[in-house]
Design a protein around this motif. Structure first.
Motif, PDB file in Angstrom:
ATOM      1  N   MET A 139       0.844  -1.181   0.000  1.00 47.77           N
ATOM      2  CA  MET A 139       0.000   0.000   0.000  1.00 47.77           C
ATOM      3  C   MET A 139       0.885   1.239   0.000  1.00 47.77           C
TER       4      MET A 139
ATOM      5  N   GLY B 202     -12.539   6.136   5.066  1.00 47.11           N
ATOM      6  CA  GLY B 202     -12.546   4.700   5.324  1.00 47.11           C
ATOM      7  C   GLY B 202     -13.690   4.233   6.202  1.00 47.11           C
TER       8      GLY B 202
ATOM      9  N   ILE C 295     -20.551   1.038   0.261  1.00 42.93           N
ATOM     10  CA  ILE C 295     -19.258   0.739  -0.357  1.00 42.93           C
ATOM     11  C   ILE C 295     -19.336   0.952  -1.868  1.00 42.93           C
TER      12      ILE C 295
ATOM     13  N   TYR D 199     -10.268   8.487  -1.523  1.00 44.81           N
ATOM     14  CA  TYR D 199     -10.565   7.530  -0.451  1.00 44.81           C
ATOM     15  C   TYR D 199      -9.275   7.033   0.174  1.00 44.81           C
TER      16      TYR D 199
ATOM     17  N   PRO E  26      -8.357   3.915   3.141  1.00 46.12           N
ATOM     18  CA  PRO E  26      -9.041   2.797   3.809  1.00 46.12           C
ATOM     19  C   PRO E  26      -8.963   2.881   5.322  1.00 46.12           C
TER      20      PRO E  26
ATOM     21  N   CYS F 257     -12.293  -1.662   6.484  1.00 42.62           N
ATOM     22  CA  CYS F 257     -12.056  -1.942   5.060  1.00 42.62           C
ATOM     23  C   CYS F 257     -10.992  -3.022   4.917  1.00 42.62           C
ATOM     24  N   ASN F 258      -9.940  -2.916   5.726  1.00 46.98           N
ATOM     25  CA  ASN F 258      -8.863  -3.905   5.706  1.00 46.98           C
ATOM     26  C   ASN F 258      -9.390  -5.284   6.082  1.00 46.98           C
TER      27      ASN F 258
ATOM     28  N   TYR G 133     -11.419  -6.703   3.220  1.00 43.69           N
ATOM     29  CA  TYR G 133     -10.464  -7.127   2.181  1.00 43.69           C
ATOM     30  C   TYR G 133      -9.900  -8.508   2.507  1.00 43.69           C
TER      31      TYR G 133
ATOM     32  N   PHE H  87     -14.004  -4.923  -5.045  1.00 43.84           N
ATOM     33  CA  PHE H  87     -13.533  -4.346  -3.787  1.00 43.84           C
ATOM     34  C   PHE H  87     -12.063  -4.667  -3.542  1.00 43.84           C
TER      35      PHE H  87
ATOM     36  N   TYR I 261      -9.431  -1.743  -2.915  1.00 43.61           N
ATOM     37  CA  TYR I 261      -8.619  -1.645  -1.703  1.00 43.61           C
ATOM     38  C   TYR I 261      -7.132  -1.655  -2.035  1.00 43.61           C
ATOM     39  N   GLU I 262      -6.727  -2.558  -2.910  1.00 42.84           N
ATOM     40  CA  GLU I 262      -5.303  -2.690  -3.222  1.00 42.84           C
ATOM     41  C   GLU I 262      -4.739  -1.456  -3.919  1.00 42.84           C
TER      42      GLU I 262
ATOM     43  N   ALA J  27      -5.846   1.649  -3.243  1.00 47.15           N
ATOM     44  CA  ALA J  27      -6.082   2.823  -2.401  1.00 47.15           C
ATOM     45  C   ALA J  27      -4.790   3.240  -1.701  1.00 47.15           C
TER      46      ALA J  27
END
Length: 260
Positions: free
Chosen positions: A1, A53, A66, A80, A82, A86-87, A90, A126, A130-131, A133
């Motif tokens: 990240m 987040g 979401i 955004y 996270p 969110c983590n 994921y 998603f 996430y990846e 972000a």
């Protein structure tokens, strides 16, 4: 990240932890002057939303919340970063072993109600979202930093495992409360950086500026409010929760609910 450093100066509207409160989010966006355009919201004067987040869990419409944020980010109507929830989602979608509690059971129930094709589409979208972000955002030539749980001045501009944990979970001590929640130090009290830090994560009754930081998580899902900070104006805009969607006896969240 990674981190994301942009020269964008705003104006921005920074929104705290949504936690599945879609109706309140839609109302807040309209209060801020945004208009519905297809599956997204846009501002006639080009303002942009920043979400801090924790988009799902606890509220009544987790997947739709979401989905709206993903759509706004994809259309470049929003930014955004996270949160810890969110983590956790994921990791759940990757098939990892996570504890489905603290409100996550609501998101999982909505997910399990989808058909197989819908599950596959949501998971793929998603996970990619996430990846891609940033862990936190540095904006307005370093005058503004947005992050979920917080960040120290000497961390800004860096990423490692310790900083990632701090940004997602705050300054944890390693100890937990009787309810199983991590005990966190008050990092903002000692912040002396030049950048304004806007964050959420820990529900409070009302936001206040402290040492050039501000927490705007006002516990909407627990019967509080959903809060936005206008930047650079430093003005707060809030809408009240329609009802209490989530509480846990003896927790800070329960205390927050009892005072509203």
């Amino acid at each position: 990240m990674e981190i994301d450093q942009r020269h964008e100066k705003g104006p921005f509207d920074i929104i705290g932890d949504v936690h599945g409160c879609l109706e309140e989010l839609s109302e807040l966006l309209q209060e801020l002057g945004y208009h519905r355009k297809g599956p997204s919201f846009i501002h006639p004067k080009g303002r942009k939303i920043i979400f801090l987040g924790d988009l799902g869990d606890r509220g009544p419409r987790c997947l739709d919340s979401i989905g709206l944020v993903m759509e706004m980010v994809h259309r470049e109507h929003a930014l955004y970063v996270p949160g810890n929830h969110c983590n956790k989602l994921y990791r759940y979608l990757l098939g990892r072993n996570v504890q489905i509690k603290y409100g996550m059971e609501k998101t999982v129930a909505e997910f399990m109600a989808l058909c197989a094709t819908e599950k596959e589409i949501f998971s793929r979208e998603f996970i990619s979202f996430y990846e891609n972000a940033p862990l936190y955002l540095i904006l307005d030539d370093g005058k503004l930093v947005t992050v979920h749980a917080g960040i120290k001045a000497n961390m800004i501009g860096q990423v490692n495992k310790r900083i990632m944990s701090f940004c997602l979970y705050g300054d944890t001590t390693g100890e937990v409360t009787p309810e199983g929640l991590p005990i966190r130090r008050d990092w903002a009290k000692n912040y002396r950086g030049q950048a304004l830090i806007v964050y959420g994560h820990t529900p409070i009754e009302e936001p206040i500026f402290r040492s050039n930081t501000i927490n705007i998580d006002t516990g909407c899902a627990m019967g509080g409010k959903l809060t936005a900070l206008r930047y650079p104006e430093r003005q707060l805009v809030q809408v009240g929760a329609k009802k209490v969607y989530y509480s846990r006896a003896g927790s800070k969240e329960e205390q927050l609910v009892s005072k509203n």
